[in-house]
Design an enzyme around this catalytic site. Sequence first.
Site, PDB file in Angstrom:
ATOM      1  N   LYS A 190      -2.965   6.691 -18.763  1.00 18.19           N
ATOM      2  CA  LYS A 190      -3.058   6.291 -20.166  1.00 18.19           C
ATOM      3  C   LYS A 190      -2.366   4.939 -20.387  1.00 18.19           C
ATOM      4  O   LYS A 190      -1.186   4.773 -20.077  1.00 18.19           O
ATOM      5  CB  LYS A 190      -2.400   7.358 -21.050  1.00 18.19           C
ATOM      6  CG  LYS A 190      -3.216   8.648 -21.105  1.00 18.19           C
ATOM      7  CD  LYS A 190      -4.527   8.381 -21.825  1.00 18.19           C
ATOM      8  CE  LYS A 190      -5.345   9.654 -21.997  1.00 18.19           C
ATOM      9  NZ  LYS A 190      -6.689   9.332 -22.546  1.00 18.19           N
ATOM     10  N   PRO A 193       0.795   3.644 -24.131  1.00 12.35           N
ATOM     11  CA  PRO A 193       2.233   3.318 -24.245  1.00 12.35           C
ATOM     12  C   PRO A 193       2.529   1.872 -23.839  1.00 12.35           C
ATOM     13  O   PRO A 193       3.385   1.218 -24.439  1.00 12.35           O
ATOM     14  CB  PRO A 193       2.906   4.304 -23.278  1.00 12.35           C
ATOM     15  CG  PRO A 193       1.935   5.427 -23.118  1.00 12.35           C
ATOM     16  CD  PRO A 193       0.569   4.815 -23.261  1.00 12.35           C
ATOM     17  N   LYS A 227      -8.616  -3.371 -19.499  1.00  7.99           N
ATOM     18  CA  LYS A 227      -8.231  -2.902 -20.830  1.00  7.99           C
ATOM     19  C   LYS A 227      -6.828  -3.392 -21.202  1.00  7.99           C
ATOM     20  O   LYS A 227      -6.610  -3.924 -22.296  1.00  7.99           O
ATOM     21  CB  LYS A 227      -8.272  -1.370 -20.813  1.00  7.99           C
ATOM     22  CG  LYS A 227      -8.251  -0.731 -22.163  1.00  7.99           C
ATOM     23  CD  LYS A 227      -8.605   0.739 -22.000  1.00  7.99           C
ATOM     24  CE  LYS A 227      -8.207   1.528 -23.227  1.00  7.99           C
ATOM     25  NZ  LYS A 227      -8.356   2.965 -22.978  1.00  7.99           N
ATOM     26  N   CYS A 385      36.688   4.077   2.358  1.00 11.37           N
ATOM     27  CA  CYS A 385      37.643   3.959   1.256  1.00 11.37           C
ATOM     28  C   CYS A 385      38.446   5.246   1.082  1.00 11.37           C
ATOM     29  O   CYS A 385      39.324   5.509   1.896  1.00 11.37           O
ATOM     30  CB  CYS A 385      36.930   3.522  -0.020  1.00 11.37           C
ATOM     31  SG  CYS A 385      38.076   2.636  -1.109  1.00 11.37           S
ATOM     32  N   GLY A 387      37.521   7.939   1.991  1.00  7.35           N
ATOM     33  CA  GLY A 387      37.278   8.572   3.294  1.00  7.35           C
ATOM     34  C   GLY A 387      38.325   8.172   4.323  1.00  7.35           C
ATOM     35  O   GLY A 387      38.704   8.961   5.189  1.00  7.35           O
ATOM     36  N   HIS A 514      34.597  -1.324   1.522  1.00  5.61           N
ATOM     37  CA  HIS A 514      33.249  -0.774   1.315  1.00  5.61           C
ATOM     38  C   HIS A 514      32.228  -1.584   2.107  1.00  5.61           C
ATOM     39  O   HIS A 514      31.607  -2.496   1.548  1.00  5.61           O
ATOM     40  CB  HIS A 514      32.894  -0.832  -0.176  1.00  5.61           C
ATOM     41  CG  HIS A 514      33.626   0.166  -1.007  1.00  5.61           C
ATOM     42  ND1 HIS A 514      33.123   1.412  -1.278  1.00  5.61           N
ATOM     43  CD2 HIS A 514      34.831   0.107  -1.599  1.00  5.61           C
ATOM     44  CE1 HIS A 514      33.990   2.083  -2.029  1.00  5.61           C
ATOM     45  NE2 HIS A 514      35.038   1.305  -2.234  1.00  5.61           N
ATOM     46  N   GLU A 516      29.365  -0.876   2.963  1.00  5.62           N
ATOM     47  CA  GLU A 516      27.975  -0.667   2.511  1.00  5.62           C
ATOM     48  C   GLU A 516      27.481  -1.791   1.601  1.00  5.62           C
ATOM     49  O   GLU A 516      26.290  -2.039   1.513  1.00  5.62           O
ATOM     50  CB  GLU A 516      27.845   0.685   1.794  1.00  5.62           C
ATOM     51  CG  GLU A 516      28.543   0.838   0.437  1.00  5.62           C
ATOM     52  CD  GLU A 516      30.003   1.262   0.536  1.00  5.62           C
ATOM     53  OE1 GLU A 516      30.611   1.054   1.603  1.00  5.62           O
ATOM     54  OE2 GLU A 516      30.531   1.767  -0.464  1.00  5.62           O
TER      55      GLU A 516
HETATM   56  N1  GLN Z   1      40.765   6.660  -5.163  1.00  2.00           N
HETATM   57  C1  GLN Z   1      41.085   5.793  -4.080  1.00  2.00           C
HETATM   58  C2  GLN Z   1      41.839   4.549  -4.545  1.00  2.00           C
HETATM   59  O1  GLN Z   1      41.773   4.189  -5.702  1.00  2.00           O
HETATM   60  C3  GLN Z   1      39.845   5.410  -3.301  1.00  2.00           C
HETATM   61  C4  GLN Z   1      38.864   4.589  -4.082  1.00  2.00           C
HETATM   62  C5  GLN Z   1      37.502   4.498  -3.455  1.00  2.00           C
HETATM   63  O2  GLN Z   1      37.146   5.333  -2.621  1.00  2.00           O
HETATM   64  N2  GLN Z   1      36.708   3.518  -3.842  1.00  2.00           N
HETATM   65  O3  GLN Z   1      42.496   3.924  -3.786  1.00  2.00           O
END
Ligand code: GLN
Length: 541
Positions: A190, A193, A227, A385, A387, A514, A516
Amino acid sequence: MTKYIFVTGGVVSSVGKGVLAACLGLLLEARGLKLTMMKLDPYINVDPGTMNPFEHGEVFVTDDGAETDLDLGHYQRFTSCKLSQKSNVTTGGIYNAVIQKERRGEYLGKTVQVIPHITDEIKSRIRMLTADPEQQYDVAIVEIGGTVGDIESLPFLEALRQFRLEIGPKHCCFVHVTLVPYIEAAGELKTKPTQHSVRALRDIGIQPNVIVCRTGPHQLSEEQMHKIAMFCDVTGEAIISAEDISPLYAIPMNFKKQGLDNTVLDMLHLEAPASNLQEWTAMVERMQRASTELRIAAIGKYVEHEDAYKSINEALLHAGIANDCKVKLDWIEAEQLEGDADPATILAPYQGILVGPGFGQRGIDGKIATVRYARESRTPFFGICLGMQVAVIEIARHCAEMPEANSTEFDPECSDPVISLLSEQRGIQDMGGTMRLGEYRCDLKPGTHAHVAYGADVVYERHRHRYEFNNAYLERLTRVGGMVVSGAHPKGDYQLVEIIELADHPWFCAVQFHPEFKSTPLHPQPLFRDFVKAALSRSRS
Ligand code: GLN
């Protein structure tokens, strides 16, 4: 002079504006153009740093420490443009700046209003993005968050209408992304919208030049395209059918096939060399060829929100491409590993285990149990982090005779605070802006997994955390606990621990930063790549 592409969204939120903007960026870079990108977000938070990941998904961090919308992660994975504080602006940030100027008396007694003061501030942020004396940008892509018709986005759209007039229509292109729903009972897509949302845009004075139609698994027919073109007053070739495509990284090819880059360049009166998408296409083909499957468990606390760990999911995907395998990733709620739960029953099917970032006490015991299982079962382990912080706590408790070890984030009075605030951080109350944010130098120790992975002595990675490894426990953890510090940030007379490993383990590596945030499909992040490699060799042994 820089040309501007504005990406708006219609009909529903989450329609894929960010991915479209990123794909278009890739196609334009493939034409040899120098690109910059930006996202304007209509919420009142000054930045997304204080937002709950359950609500807003991941906070993406740039080199210069901006906490930004996760769409910037898409920009970075698809393009090579450098993102910074300038790349994400919110309504809150705009108002904040205007109110501060008003307090300083910069408006010379005038009544401060949405038009012109807020809209002027928005326009000046767009100009600031491209006014870099060291860079000559050919194109800037500016994505506007939210949906056309929302009250919140009005000042942004008004600012864009003015901007177009100021720099001239030949230098602007408006791309509108909409949903074209499939109605089961009628058995058809459709277009109404989309027509309504374009009308809403035109009411504000903006005529889109290109309409990208998200159609789910369906494809727009010629007739439907015609259309939409007619009702929305755009040319036929400017209607792009964007059906769902997997993998995500194959989407640009669909846009390329439909000539999206040519259409946009025509609108902008911009000439560019022929397209070179070879490297990207080869990467997608390599990804599609991989048949070996690898199961990775990731432990977190925001697992229900699909985008809460977006960049980690993508980085593992990139690591899979580099190792010619398909990473099957399961996010597991940390609390499932607590109490009477036997971690082995949950984690044994996996060849690699990752403990992700997070804030607050909930799920910590489950994460510690996970690290213990990974260490004892010699399963490849990657901590990011938080982790890393729980990995340190686990090693302290079970390998270095400190059963009470903890982070002061979870137990401010604990007797062995192996993770704590630095003395200079204590006493700071404000939650926004007290974190270690952005890129920091990390010196690597030769012979460690980290050094092998990076193949360098010095690397730079991005941070977003408050707490740090407590150096008072360094000697005990390394001598008794078997922990190795493989990466550290030099800080004059002391160092901040950035990477820890276990010497007696096939691959156990945990990082305070981080990694990632820097991974892209063309340049997989080295630690993710080697983690997946270690997990693959476990599955083969
Ligand atoms: N809570 C933890 C800190 O502030 C780890 C933060 C995180 O994993 N980005 O140091």
